[in-house]
Design an enzyme around this catalytic site. Structure first.
Site, PDB file in Angstrom:
ATOM      1  N   TYR A 142       0.715  -0.998   0.028  1.00 57.93           N
ATOM      2  CA  TYR A 142      -0.170   0.022  -0.181  1.00 57.93           C
ATOM      3  C   TYR A 142       0.768   1.520   0.029  1.00 57.93           C
ATOM      4  CZ  TYR A 142      -4.076  -2.950   1.068  1.00 57.93           C
ATOM      5  OH  TYR A 142      -5.057  -3.747   1.033  1.00 57.93           O
ATOM      6  N   LYS A 190       3.614 -15.207   3.022  1.00 55.90           N
ATOM      7  CA  LYS A 190       3.698 -16.073   1.960  1.00 55.90           C
ATOM      8  C   LYS A 190       4.881 -16.633   1.386  1.00 55.90           C
ATOM      9  CE  LYS A 190       1.224 -17.901  -1.542  1.00 55.90           C
ATOM     10  NZ  LYS A 190       0.425 -19.191  -1.520  1.00 55.90           N
ATOM     11  N   ASP A 222      -3.016 -18.156   2.467  1.00 56.91           N
ATOM     12  CA  ASP A 222      -4.108 -18.869   2.124  1.00 56.91           C
ATOM     13  C   ASP A 222      -4.762 -19.689   2.688  1.00 56.91           C
ATOM     14  OD1 ASP A 222      -1.654 -20.072   1.563  1.00 56.91           O
ATOM     15  OD2 ASP A 222      -1.951 -20.571  -0.543  1.00 56.91           O
ATOM     16  N   ASP A 246      -5.487  -6.345   6.188  1.00 58.82           N
ATOM     17  CA  ASP A 246      -6.643  -5.866   5.326  1.00 58.82           C
ATOM     18  C   ASP A 246      -7.756  -6.794   5.144  1.00 58.82           C
ATOM     19  OD1 ASP A 246      -8.265  -3.662   4.642  1.00 58.82           O
ATOM     20  OD2 ASP A 246      -7.383  -3.608   2.619  1.00 58.82           O
ATOM     21  N   ASP A 250     -11.220  -8.195   7.420  1.00 57.90           N
ATOM     22  CA  ASP A 250     -12.694  -8.286   7.081  1.00 57.90           C
ATOM     23  C   ASP A 250     -13.268  -9.442   7.181  1.00 57.90           C
ATOM     24  OD1 ASP A 250     -12.575  -5.419   6.250  1.00 57.90           O
ATOM     25  OD2 ASP A 250     -13.568  -5.835   4.381  1.00 57.90           O
TER      26      ASP A 250
HETATM   27  C1  IPM Z   1      -9.119  -0.407   6.082  1.00 59.23           C
HETATM   28  C2  IPM Z   1      -9.708   0.012   4.903  1.00 59.23           C
HETATM   29  C3  IPM Z   1      -8.537   0.938   4.340  1.00 59.23           C
HETATM   30  C4  IPM Z   1      -7.404   0.035   4.227  1.00 59.23           C
HETATM   31  C5  IPM Z   1      -8.842   1.534   2.915  1.00 59.23           C
HETATM   32  C6  IPM Z   1     -10.148   2.436   3.003  1.00 59.23           C
HETATM   33  C7  IPM Z   1      -7.718   2.372   2.419  1.00 59.23           C
HETATM   34  O1  IPM Z   1     -10.028  -0.987   4.013  1.00 59.23           O
HETATM   35  O2  IPM Z   1      -8.925   0.136   7.266  1.00 59.23           O
HETATM   36  O3  IPM Z   1      -8.969  -1.673   6.376  1.00 59.23           O
HETATM   37  O4  IPM Z   1      -7.261  -0.798   3.187  1.00 59.23           O
HETATM   38  O5  IPM Z   1      -6.320  -0.100   5.023  1.00 59.23           O
HETATM   39 MG    MG Z   2      -9.855  -2.726   4.900  1.00 60.37          MG
END
Ligand code: IPM
Ligand code: MG
Length: 356
Positions: A142, A190, A222, A246, A250
């Site tokens: 990133y 990985k 994975d 990230d 989620d």
């Molecule tokens: C998070 C979000 C952010 C990230 C985005 C909005 C840039 O998805 O905080 O996880 O990827 O870090």
């Molecule tokens: Mg995120």
């Protein structure tokens, strides 16, 4: 003593969920006789519209001079659907993390008894899940400076770069978390493919001797993605690089039953940021339906970090009570769905009325 809290609502549902968290913090302030000073600033798409910059200097200076930062969400479909946009709201969040040196994002994943049936996973798999995902936040793909397109526009590239120093500072924090918990650390990488992952593994292997009490395991990303869903109880502390963290965080949130439940803290060299793990959920913006609990629980993490443990516990107790009483938004409601502001009112009222 005055505690200065920078409030950055951001985009989409950000302002609505932040309003409820501030409401709850104000209830804590009067209940426990504190002096909180809230100052708002711009970040994200709204900051681009008003200043041209997704993380304006003014916001940065407010953040730097505050004791803690409460952040909502950023992102706007207007930019998502336009890959050619020169400035993007997400750059504001990335700039905030980089400029404040927030190298570790701490995302606790726990289940809530009243939500066990809301999870798409089977109840026996998730009952009692309790792990912490520690995501490196200011390095990796990133932030790789070498990125772009070839001249003819038909090829694009990003680069994943990590230094030993970046890996060891976040891993140190992860070891410290593990020491306070079940003493198990899972390092996700990985390393069978990526050079950066091999540096991660080598660096963590070197650190193992400093934490003889902690059991360390290494897992490919994975496989980790699969195990988080099939056997989440096996995890205690997970440490991983920016992009893997990230994605896996989620994924982890579905265990809870809703993306709207998980808080996070981003810590590092300067003021820490407390934010829900979910995004700006533009489809729900302005409708007063978004779940404010992840943000309210992020405010509880903020209170902990300010040394206000009793206050943080009061917020968590109030959230548990709202779940038990089913005063919740539509994403997790089984009966009547409450509005965002009603959930905040109820939690703030609970804090005002009860003793802790
Ligand atoms: C998070 C979000 C952010 C990230 C985005 C909005 C840039 O998805 O905080 O996880 O990827 O870090
Ligand atoms: Mg995120």
């Amino acid at each position: 003593m005055k505690t200065r809290i920078a409030v950055l609502p951001g985009d989409g549902i950000g302002p609505e969920i932040i309003r409820e968290a501030v409401k709850v913090l104000k209830a804590v302030e009067s209940k426990f006789s504190h002096n909180f000073e809230f100052s708002e600033a711009l970040v994200g798409a709204i900051a681009i519209e008003e200043t041209g910059n997704p993380f304006p200097d003014e916001t940065y200076h407010l953040c730097k001079s505050s004791d803690a930062i409460l952040f909502g969400a950023i992102g706007d479909p207007k930019y998502d659907n336009n890959p050619k946009a020169g400035v993007r709201p997400e750059q504001g969040l990335l700039a905030m993390r980089k400029k404040l040196g927030l190298y570790a994002n701490i995302r606790p994943v726990t289940t809530f008894p009243s939500l066990l049936d809301k999870s798409p996973l089977k109840k026996h798999l998730i009952e009692g899940v309790d792990f912490v995902m520690i995501r490196e936040l200011t390095g990796g793909i990133y932030f790789g400076e070498l990125r772009g397109r070839t001249e003819d526009g038909t090829k694009a590239y990003d680069t994943n770069v990590y230094s030993k120093e970046e890996i060891s500072r976040v891993t140190k924090l992860a070891f410290e978390y593990a020491l306070k918990r079940k003493k198990k650390l899972t390092a996700v990488d990985k390393a069978n493919v990526l050079a950066t992952s091999r540096l991660w593994r080598e660096t963590i292997q070197d650190m193992e001797k400093d934490y003889p009490e902690v059991e360390v395991e290494y897992m490919f990303v994975d496989n980790a993605a699969m195990q988080i869903i099939t056997w989440p109880k096996r995890f205690d502390v997970i440490v991983t690089e920016n992009m893997f963290g990230d994605i896996l965080s989620d994924e982890s949130s579905v265990i809870t039953g809703s993306l709207g439940m998980l808080p996070s803290a981003s810590v590092g060299l300067q003021t820490s940021v407390f934010e829900p793990i979910h995004g700006s959920y533009p489809q729900a913006a302005g409708k007063n339906i978004a779940n404010p609990l992840a943000t309210i629980l992020s405010a509880a993490m903020m209170l902990d970090s300010l040394g206000l443990m009793k206050e943080a516990q009061a917020v968590r107790a109030a959230v548990d009570a709202s779940l038990a009483e089913q005063v919740v938004t539509e994403d997790i409601a089984t009966g009547k769905a409450y509005k965002t502001s009603e959930v905040g009112d109820w939690i703030a009222g609970y804090i005002a009325k009860n003793s802790f």
